[in-house]
Design a protein around this motif. Structure first.
Motif, PDB file in Angstrom:
ATOM      1  N   VAL A 227       0.868  -1.173   0.000  1.00  0.00           N
ATOM      2  CA  VAL A 227       0.000   0.000   0.000  1.00  0.00           C
ATOM      3  C   VAL A 227       0.902   1.219   0.000  1.00  0.00           C
ATOM      4  N   GLY A 228       0.630   2.184  -0.871  1.00  0.00           N
ATOM      5  CA  GLY A 228       1.513   3.338  -0.972  1.00  0.00           C
ATOM      6  C   GLY A 228       0.774   4.613  -1.260  1.00  0.00           C
ATOM      7  N   ARG A 229       1.549   5.697  -1.338  1.00  0.00           N
ATOM      8  CA  ARG A 229       0.966   7.006  -1.628  1.00  0.00           C
ATOM      9  C   ARG A 229       1.979   7.873  -2.370  1.00  0.00           C
ATOM     10  N   HIS A 230       1.484   8.609  -3.367  1.00  0.00           N
ATOM     11  CA  HIS A 230       2.316   9.603  -4.040  1.00  0.00           C
ATOM     12  C   HIS A 230       2.402  10.822  -3.122  1.00  0.00           C
ATOM     13  N   LEU A 231       3.517  10.992  -2.432  1.00  0.00           N
ATOM     14  CA  LEU A 231       3.665  12.131  -1.540  1.00  0.00           C
ATOM     15  C   LEU A 231       3.878  13.423  -2.317  1.00  0.00           C
ATOM     16  N   LEU A 232       4.477  13.302  -3.493  1.00  0.00           N
ATOM     17  CA  LEU A 232       4.694  14.450  -4.368  1.00  0.00           C
ATOM     18  C   LEU A 232       4.318  14.042  -5.772  1.00  0.00           C
ATOM     19  N   GLN A 233       3.510  14.860  -6.431  1.00  0.00           N
ATOM     20  CA  GLN A 233       3.090  14.552  -7.793  1.00  0.00           C
ATOM     21  C   GLN A 233       2.878  15.863  -8.537  1.00  0.00           C
ATOM     22  N   SER A 237       8.027  16.143 -11.294  1.00  0.00           N
ATOM     23  CA  SER A 237       8.586  15.095 -10.444  1.00  0.00           C
ATOM     24  C   SER A 237       7.476  14.318  -9.751  1.00  0.00           C
ATOM     25  N   LYS A 238       7.851  13.143  -9.232  1.00  0.00           N
ATOM     26  CA  LYS A 238       6.917  12.311  -8.465  1.00  0.00           C
ATOM     27  C   LYS A 238       7.713  11.509  -7.444  1.00  0.00           C
ATOM     28  N   PHE A 239       7.203  11.488  -6.209  1.00  0.00           N
ATOM     29  CA  PHE A 239       7.865  10.765  -5.124  1.00  0.00           C
ATOM     30  C   PHE A 239       6.825   9.878  -4.440  1.00  0.00           C
ATOM     31  N   THR A 240       7.117   8.567  -4.377  1.00  0.00           N
ATOM     32  CA  THR A 240       6.159   7.588  -3.875  1.00  0.00           C
ATOM     33  C   THR A 240       6.798   6.749  -2.782  1.00  0.00           C
ATOM     34  N   LEU A 241       6.054   6.523  -1.686  1.00  0.00           N
ATOM     35  CA  LEU A 241       6.457   5.609  -0.627  1.00  0.00           C
ATOM     36  C   LEU A 241       5.429   4.490  -0.530  1.00  0.00           C
ATOM     37  N   ALA A 242       5.892   3.260  -0.228  1.00  0.00           N
ATOM     38  CA  ALA A 242       4.985   2.113  -0.116  1.00  0.00           C
ATOM     39  C   ALA A 242       5.525   1.133   0.914  1.00  0.00           C
ATOM     40  N   GLY A 243       4.628   0.355   1.506  1.00  0.00           N
ATOM     41  CA  GLY A 243       5.007  -0.680   2.458  1.00  0.00           C
ATOM     42  C   GLY A 243       4.052  -1.849   2.366  1.00  0.00           C
ATOM     43  N   GLY A 244       4.537  -3.049   2.739  1.00  0.00           N
ATOM     44  CA  GLY A 244       3.681  -4.225   2.665  1.00  0.00           C
ATOM     45  C   GLY A 244       4.426  -5.473   3.083  1.00  0.00           C
ATOM     46  N   ALA A 245       4.014  -6.608   2.539  1.00  0.00           N
ATOM     47  CA  ALA A 245       4.626  -7.892   2.882  1.00  0.00           C
ATOM     48  C   ALA A 245       4.576  -8.811   1.670  1.00  0.00           C
ATOM     49  N   VAL A 246       5.550  -9.765   1.620  1.00  0.00           N
ATOM     50  CA  VAL A 246       5.620 -10.699   0.503  1.00  0.00           C
ATOM     51  C   VAL A 246       6.017 -12.083   1.013  1.00  0.00           C
ATOM     52  N   TYR A 247       5.658 -13.095   0.230  1.00  0.00           N
ATOM     53  CA  TYR A 247       6.151 -14.464   0.436  1.00  0.00           C
ATOM     54  C   TYR A 247       7.243 -14.704  -0.600  1.00  0.00           C
ATOM     55  N   THR A 248       8.395 -15.250  -0.154  1.00  0.00           N
ATOM     56  CA  THR A 248       9.534 -15.460  -1.039  1.00  0.00           C
ATOM     57  C   THR A 248      10.010 -16.907  -0.969  1.00  0.00           C
ATOM     58  N   ILE A 267       8.759 -15.207   4.868  1.00  0.00           N
ATOM     59  CA  ILE A 267       7.850 -14.059   4.808  1.00  0.00           C
ATOM     60  C   ILE A 267       8.690 -12.820   5.086  1.00  0.00           C
ATOM     61  N   GLU A 268       8.547 -11.803   4.229  1.00  0.00           N
ATOM     62  CA  GLU A 268       9.350 -10.601   4.364  1.00  0.00           C
ATOM     63  C   GLU A 268       8.462  -9.358   4.363  1.00  0.00           C
ATOM     64  N   GLY A 269       8.877  -8.349   5.102  1.00  0.00           N
ATOM     65  CA  GLY A 269       8.259  -7.040   4.991  1.00  0.00           C
ATOM     66  C   GLY A 269       8.822  -6.316   3.781  1.00  0.00           C
ATOM     67  N   VAL A 270       8.153  -5.255   3.367  1.00  0.00           N
ATOM     68  CA  VAL A 270       8.598  -4.462   2.220  1.00  0.00           C
ATOM     69  C   VAL A 270       8.499  -2.981   2.578  1.00  0.00           C
ATOM     70  N   ALA A 271       9.579  -2.259   2.353  1.00  0.00           N
ATOM     71  CA  ALA A 271       9.578  -0.795   2.431  1.00  0.00           C
ATOM     72  C   ALA A 271      10.200  -0.293   1.138  1.00  0.00           C
ATOM     73  N   ALA A 272       9.463   0.494   0.370  1.00  0.00           N
ATOM     74  CA  ALA A 272       9.924   0.876  -0.965  1.00  0.00           C
ATOM     75  C   ALA A 272       9.699   2.359  -1.212  1.00  0.00           C
ATOM     76  N   LEU A 273      10.550   2.910  -2.041  1.00  0.00           N
ATOM     77  CA  LEU A 273      10.387   4.291  -2.493  1.00  0.00           C
ATOM     78  C   LEU A 273      10.755   4.381  -3.958  1.00  0.00           C
ATOM     79  N   GLN A 274      10.150   5.352  -4.627  1.00  0.00           N
ATOM     80  CA  GLN A 274      10.475   5.655  -6.020  1.00  0.00           C
ATOM     81  C   GLN A 274      10.460   7.165  -6.200  1.00  0.00           C
ATOM     82  N   TYR A 275      11.499   7.675  -6.859  1.00  0.00           N
ATOM     83  CA  TYR A 275      11.563   9.106  -7.171  1.00  0.00           C
ATOM     84  C   TYR A 275      11.787   9.258  -8.665  1.00  0.00           C
ATOM     85  N   GLU A 276      10.985  10.106  -9.296  1.00  0.00           N
ATOM     86  CA  GLU A 276      11.088  10.371 -10.723  1.00  0.00           C
ATOM     87  C   GLU A 276      11.226  11.868 -10.943  1.00  0.00           C
TER      88      GLU A 276
END
Length: 352
Positions: A227-233, A237-248, A267-276
């Motif tokens: 689940v994430g949100r575009h903090l800047l759009q 530019s665009k800046f997005t943060l997201a967090g969640g969980a995955v099975y690996t 089972i792993e947590g996920v913390a992700a960011l993307q900047y454009e």
């Protein structure tokens, strides 16, 4: 593994061929009108607005890109999803308003007026699936005579979006060969499905398949969501943060005759960011940075990290030169395996 990758590449090329043949057949009437600030009037089919550029398909000039800041008026009878910097989404036809640099969104029972600088995205809703496809193909090759070193790289992505969801497929592949060492391959296939919500929130179901000989990784399969949100759009530019969980599930090939395979499920947590960051001057350029951290929830202390960045510089219309870098890190690999693999690649590509 090489045969599997080759088969996958053939499938990707076949898919691109179908897309290129089919897309023109699905185009609607080119009756949209765009008037520029210098007085020029262009008639065509508005495909989309994204990253500060409007894509317009014309009969005589093909598909052209118009900088949104240079547009004075837009008119279209077709239905679009219009998204603002704040995440507000409005649906309707497009018409000029009374005030300069304003636009009207004409819904069935509504009429919304907004300043054009607040609009960051437009998506045509009445186009078919193939007509909404966009993507790129980036190819690289290098050769050194001294040790007969050869390296091929492929980075390609296809995505399509409608008013509430996006589907994306990305393939990144590397093959290197030298006389003095064993050949090396790295392949990453990503498939994700994203649902967009109000106020710039989004949810993503993701699937990732990774193979990396440098890390003795035969296959890592990842399934999960964030689940994430575009903090800047904005249009720059665009800046997005997201967090969640995955099975690996991971399969390592290790140098141990008694136990040549190491299979892990976690089972792993996920913390992700993307900047454009986008620049639509002459020439066009953009920078994309992705970082994802996977702390293990079933094997405390283990952390994985995936990092990649790409700088793309337009050579001429729709063709570009790119430089990309990547780093894959694992704090607790099998005994004898490397903790991380990193590299820098360059190539030329085409986008549509």
């Amino acid at each position: 593994m090489i045969k599997t990758v080759a088969s996958l590449l053939r499938s990707v090329l076949l898919f691109f061929t179908v897309v290129l043949i089919s897309t023109p057949l699905l185009a609607r009437d080119k009756t949209d009108v765009v008037i520029l600030k210098n007085g020029d009037r262009v008639t065509g089919e508005i495909k989309s607005l994204d990253r500060g550029k409007m894509s317009l398909s014309t009969d005589h000039m093909g598909t052209i890109q118009i900088e949104w800041a240079e547009v004075a008026q837009v008119t279209s009878q077709w239905i679009f999803e219009v998204e603002t910097e704040t995440g507000l989404r409005i649906f309707g036809a497009l018409a000029p308003a009374d005030e300069p640099e304003t636009i009207q969104i004409l819904g069935e029972d509504s009429r919304n007026t907004m300043h054009q600088t607040s609009v960051v995205k437009m998506t045509q809703l009445e186009a078919g699936f193939l007509a909404r496809l966009e993507g790129y193909v980036d190819l690289g090759f290098s050769f050194a005579r001294a040790n007969r070193a050869k390296e091929w790289t492929l980075d390609t992505e296809v995505k399509t979006r409608n008013e509430i969801r996006q589907i994306r497929v990305n393939l990144n592949s590397l093959f290197s060969d030298r006389n003095d060492v064993d050949s090396n391959t790295r392949n990453v296939l990503i498939l994700d499905w994203t649902r967009f919500f109000s106020n710039r929130w989004l949810g993503t179901a993701l699937t990732n398949f990774t193979q990396n000989q440098e890390l003795d990784l035969d296959l890592r399969s990842t399934f999960g969501g964030t689940v994430g949100r575009h903090l800047l759009q904005s249009n720059r530019s665009k800046f997005t943060l997201a967090g969640g969980a995955v099975y690996t599930r991971e399969k390592f090939i290790i140098d141990d005759p008694a136990d040549p395979e190491d299979i892990r499920n976690s089972i792993e947590g996920v913390a992700a960011l993307q900047y454009e960051l986008f620049n639509f001057g002459e020439p066009e350029a953009d920078i994309v940075v992705n970082l994802a951290i996977f702390p293990s929830l079933s094997n405390w202390g283990r952390v994985r990290m995936n990092f990649d960045t790409r700088i793309r510089y337009e050579i001429f219309k729709d063709f570009f030169w790119s430089v990309s870098a990547f780093d894959q890190y694992d704090s607790s690999p099998p005994e004898g395996a490397e903790k991380n693999d990193f590299g820098v690649n360059t190539g030329v590509g085409w986008k549509w």
